[in-house]
Scaffold this motif. Structure first.
Motif, mmCIF file in Angstrom:
data_model
loop_
_atom_site.group_PDB
_atom_site.id
_atom_site.type_symbol
_atom_site.label_atom_id
_atom_site.label_comp_id
_atom_site.label_asym_id
_atom_site.label_seq_id
_atom_site.Cartn_x
_atom_site.Cartn_y
_atom_site.Cartn_z
ATOM 1 N N ASN A 1 0.864 -1.183 0.000
ATOM 2 C CA ASN A 1 0.000 0.000 0.000
ATOM 3 C C ASN A 1 0.897 1.228 0.000
ATOM 4 O OD1 ASN A 1 0.842 0.402 2.714
ATOM 5 N ND2 ASN A 1 -0.892 -0.798 3.482
ATOM 6 N N ASN A 2 0.328 2.392 0.225
ATOM 7 C CA ASN A 2 1.126 3.626 0.190
ATOM 8 C C ASN A 2 2.243 3.650 1.218
ATOM 9 O OD1 ASN A 2 -0.296 4.737 -1.915
ATOM 10 N ND2 ASN A 2 -1.613 6.014 -0.618
ATOM 11 N N ASN A 3 2.104 2.860 2.283
ATOM 12 C CA ASN A 3 3.046 2.949 3.394
ATOM 13 C C ASN A 3 3.915 1.711 3.590
ATOM 14 O OD1 ASN A 3 1.818 5.508 4.218
ATOM 15 N ND2 ASN A 3 0.085 4.258 4.879
ATOM 16 N N ILE A 4 3.675 0.665 2.802
ATOM 17 C CA ILE A 4 4.432 -0.578 2.967
ATOM 18 C C ILE A 4 4.754 -1.179 1.607
ATOM 19 C CG2 ILE A 4 4.390 -2.926 3.916
ATOM 20 C CD1 ILE A 4 2.429 -1.923 6.029
ATOM 21 N N VAL A 5 6.023 -1.570 1.418
ATOM 22 C CA VAL A 5 6.430 -2.244 0.181
ATOM 23 C C VAL A 5 7.267 -3.471 0.521
ATOM 24 C CG1 VAL A 5 6.447 -0.087 -1.141
ATOM 25 C CG2 VAL A 5 8.581 -0.922 -0.121
ATOM 26 N N ILE A 6 7.231 -4.431 -0.367
ATOM 27 C CA ILE A 6 8.176 -5.540 -0.311
ATOM 28 C C ILE A 6 9.298 -5.181 -1.272
ATOM 29 C CG2 ILE A 6 8.533 -8.008 -0.649
ATOM 30 C CD1 ILE A 6 6.572 -7.356 1.565
ATOM 31 N N ALA A 7 10.528 -5.244 -0.796
ATOM 32 C CA ALA A 7 11.662 -4.809 -1.617
ATOM 33 C C ALA A 7 12.835 -5.774 -1.444
ATOM 34 C CB ALA A 7 12.071 -3.389 -1.230
ATOM 35 N N LYS A 8 13.889 -5.524 -2.211
ATOM 36 C CA LYS A 8 15.113 -6.311 -2.091
ATOM 37 C C LYS A 8 16.263 -5.392 -1.728
ATOM 38 C CE LYS A 8 13.818 -10.132 -5.114
ATOM 39 N NZ LYS A 8 14.166 -10.962 -6.295
ATOM 40 N N ASP A 9 17.115 -5.888 -0.801
ATOM 41 C CA ASP A 9 18.259 -5.076 -0.418
ATOM 42 C C ASP A 9 19.442 -5.385 -1.323
ATOM 43 O OD1 ASP A 9 19.323 -7.486 0.424
ATOM 44 O OD2 ASP A 9 19.203 -7.041 2.563
ATOM 45 N N PHE A 10 20.614 -4.822 -1.020
ATOM 46 C CA PHE A 10 21.780 -4.969 -1.892
ATOM 47 C C PHE A 10 22.290 -6.397 -1.950
ATOM 48 C CE2 PHE A 10 23.526 -4.407 2.258
ATOM 49 C CZ PHE A 10 24.735 -5.080 2.272
ATOM 50 N N ARG A 11 21.851 -7.238 -1.002
ATOM 51 C CA ARG A 11 22.235 -8.648 -1.021
ATOM 52 C C ARG A 11 21.208 -9.518 -1.733
ATOM 53 N NH1 ARG A 11 24.101 -9.582 5.306
ATOM 54 N NH2 ARG A 11 25.788 -8.033 5.349
ATOM 55 N N GLY A 12 20.143 -8.893 -2.191
ATOM 56 C CA GLY A 12 19.101 -9.639 -2.873
ATOM 57 C C GLY A 12 18.077 -10.243 -1.938
ATOM 58 N N ARG A 13 18.126 -9.887 -0.662
ATOM 59 C CA ARG A 13 17.181 -10.418 0.311
ATOM 60 C C ARG A 13 15.872 -9.638 0.266
ATOM 61 N NH1 ARG A 13 20.574 -9.966 5.761
ATOM 62 N NH2 ARG A 13 20.628 -7.834 4.944
ATOM 63 N N GLU A 14 14.751 -10.347 0.431
ATOM 64 C CA GLU A 14 13.449 -9.687 0.490
ATOM 65 C C GLU A 14 13.246 -9.062 1.862
ATOM 66 O OE1 GLU A 14 10.518 -12.632 -0.665
ATOM 67 O OE2 GLU A 14 10.172 -11.478 -2.493
ATOM 68 N N VAL A 15 12.734 -7.837 1.875
ATOM 69 C CA VAL A 15 12.456 -7.153 3.134
ATOM 70 C C VAL A 15 11.092 -6.476 3.053
ATOM 71 C CG1 VAL A 15 14.914 -6.710 3.537
ATOM 72 C CG2 VAL A 15 13.498 -4.948 2.482
ATOM 73 N N VAL A 16 10.496 -6.276 4.218
ATOM 74 C CA VAL A 16 9.311 -5.426 4.332
ATOM 75 C C VAL A 16 9.801 -4.048 4.744
ATOM 76 C CG1 VAL A 16 7.165 -5.025 5.580
ATOM 77 C CG2 VAL A 16 7.834 -7.349 5.001
ATOM 78 N N ALA A 17 9.490 -3.040 3.941
ATOM 79 C CA ALA A 17 9.882 -1.667 4.252
ATOM 80 C C ALA A 17 8.631 -0.877 4.630
ATOM 81 C CB ALA A 17 10.572 -1.024 3.057
ATOM 82 N N ILE A 18 8.699 -0.207 5.771
ATOM 83 C CA ILE A 18 7.546 0.514 6.301
ATOM 84 C C ILE A 18 7.908 1.986 6.471
ATOM 85 C CG2 ILE A 18 5.939 0.669 8.259
ATOM 86 C CD1 ILE A 18 6.675 -2.298 8.812
ATOM 87 N N GLY A 19 7.043 2.854 5.995
ATOM 88 C CA GLY A 19 7.278 4.287 6.126
ATOM 89 C C GLY A 19 6.119 5.074 5.553
ATOM 90 N N LYS A 20 5.850 6.253 6.080
ATOM 91 C CA LYS A 20 4.751 7.086 5.608
ATOM 92 C C LYS A 20 4.968 7.463 4.149
ATOM 93 C CE LYS A 20 1.016 9.590 6.545
ATOM 94 N NZ LYS A 20 -0.274 8.978 6.953
ATOM 95 N N GLY A 21 4.090 6.950 3.281
ATOM 96 C CA GLY A 21 4.170 7.272 1.857
ATOM 97 C C GLY A 21 5.264 6.563 1.101
ATOM 98 N N VAL A 22 5.900 5.546 1.694
ATOM 99 C CA VAL A 22 7.029 4.882 1.044
ATOM 100 C C VAL A 22 6.618 4.194 -0.265
ATOM 101 C CG1 VAL A 22 6.786 2.678 2.270
ATOM 102 C CG2 VAL A 22 9.040 3.411 1.478
ATOM 103 N N GLY A 23 5.348 3.783 -0.355
ATOM 104 C CA GLY A 23 4.895 3.117 -1.569
ATOM 105 C C GLY A 23 4.136 4.018 -2.521
ATOM 106 N N PHE A 24 3.978 5.290 -2.159
ATOM 107 C CA PHE A 24 3.188 6.210 -2.975
ATOM 108 C C PHE A 24 3.893 6.500 -4.306
ATOM 109 C CE2 PHE A 24 1.810 10.643 -3.965
ATOM 110 C CZ PHE A 24 0.487 10.330 -4.260
ATOM 111 N N ARG A 25 3.181 6.219 -5.391
ATOM 112 C CA ARG A 25 3.693 6.458 -6.761
ATOM 113 C C ARG A 25 4.972 5.691 -7.061
ATOM 114 N NH1 ARG A 25 2.593 12.972 -7.889
ATOM 115 N NH2 ARG A 25 0.301 12.818 -7.810
#
Length: 288
Positions: A16-40
């Motif tokens: 959603n606008n505030n949570i994304v699933i992403a990959k770090d520099f090692r290729g690991r999947e992470v949940v990233a949480i932040g106000k508006g982090v997923g917006f656009r």
């Protein structure tokens, strides 16, 4: 999941606008949480550290139920829950994973809904939390203050025990049901000691605190049905206690009988001797 501190992440999925699933520099999947982090944001776009409040490394495959839950809870609740967790980690010197963030956010969200509807839901947890997990209960009290200030409400005081219980189950890595069993058993054994020795235990003493901690560890063994190895050189201690504290021997036998009856676990000689040592300390404390 565990906390991650990478600098730049690449978006893999927008929750959603505030949570994304992403990959770090090692290729690991992470949940990233932040106000508006997923917006656009779009898949394969970069997310910078300045946009993120918290990240958690995914140790297992993403649970769709977790993501759905995060979609349903307002970000302010998740943000407040994370602040409570950060405070608890500092005070308890432990690390929590995203499962606690999920369960605590869900609990606070539900409690807020019930509060605004004028409903008071009785808490499953009870006085044992205050007695046997004083640090976690104090953090629960601070958490209630945080929630009250953030949402301009006045939660009932017993909400502190519910929040503490979430911290306890996460720290002990036990289910809610298991933790309630342990707390009930500890409470019963404390009552056995008080009744059998005809004393009132002082809960603010080091002896009492050590006894409760020992019982918690003992019941981890009891619930797993795994006996710990016997400790050499305990016979002398047993003989000395037996000659000086006959009432303690009988008290410990009562405790062992209780554990056998309730959990089908036979206390070893080592279990009994350690119980004797603690009960002796408790008994001596009440005489001072």
């Amino acid at each position: 999941m565990k906390e991650n501190t990478g600098q730049i992440l690449i978006v893999d999925k927008i929750v959603n606008n505030n949570i994304v699933i992403a990959k770090d520099f090692r290729g690991r999947e992470v949940v990233a949480i932040g106000k508006g982090v997923g917006f656009r944001k779009r898949k394969n776009e970069a997310v910078h550290r300045s946009e993120i409040m918290k990240t958690y490394v995914l140790l297992d495959k993403v649970d769709s139920g977790v993501l759905t839950l995060f979609e349903e809870i307002q970000f302010e609740v998740i943000e407040t829950s994370q602040k409570i967790i950060d405070y608890a980690q500092e005070k308890l010197n432990v690390k929590f994973n995203v499962n606690l963030l999920m369960s605590l956010s869900d609990h606070i969200n539900f409690a807020l809904i019930q509060y605004r509807q004028g409903n008071h839901v009785p808490k499953l947890v009870n006085e044992e939390v205050k007695r046997f997990y004083k640090e976690e209960y104090h953090i629960g009290e601070i958490a209630v203050q945080m929630i009250n200030e953030r949402f301009q409400i006045l939660f009932p005081k017993d909400e502190a025990t519910a929040i503490a219980f979430h911290l306890i189950t996460a720290t002990e890595n036990k289910s809610n049901h298991q933790m309630m069993i342990i707390m009930k058993a500890v409470s019963d054994i404390v009552k056995i000691v008080e009744d059998y020795l005809n004393v009132s235990l002082h809960e603010d003493t080091i002896a009492y605190s050590r006894f409760v901690i020992h019982l918690k560890f003992l019941f981890k063994t009891v619930l797993s049905k795994q006996n710990v190895p016997e400790v050499a050189g305990m016979d002398f201690i047993f003989t000395q206690i037996k000659s000086e504290y006959k009432n303690v021997i009988e008290c410990v036998k009562k405790i062992a009988d209780y554990i056998m009856e309730k959990f089908n676990y036979r206390c070893t000689d080592g279990d009994c001797i350690y119980l004797m040592l603690h009960v002796v300390r408790l008994y001596e404390t009440t005489l001072n």
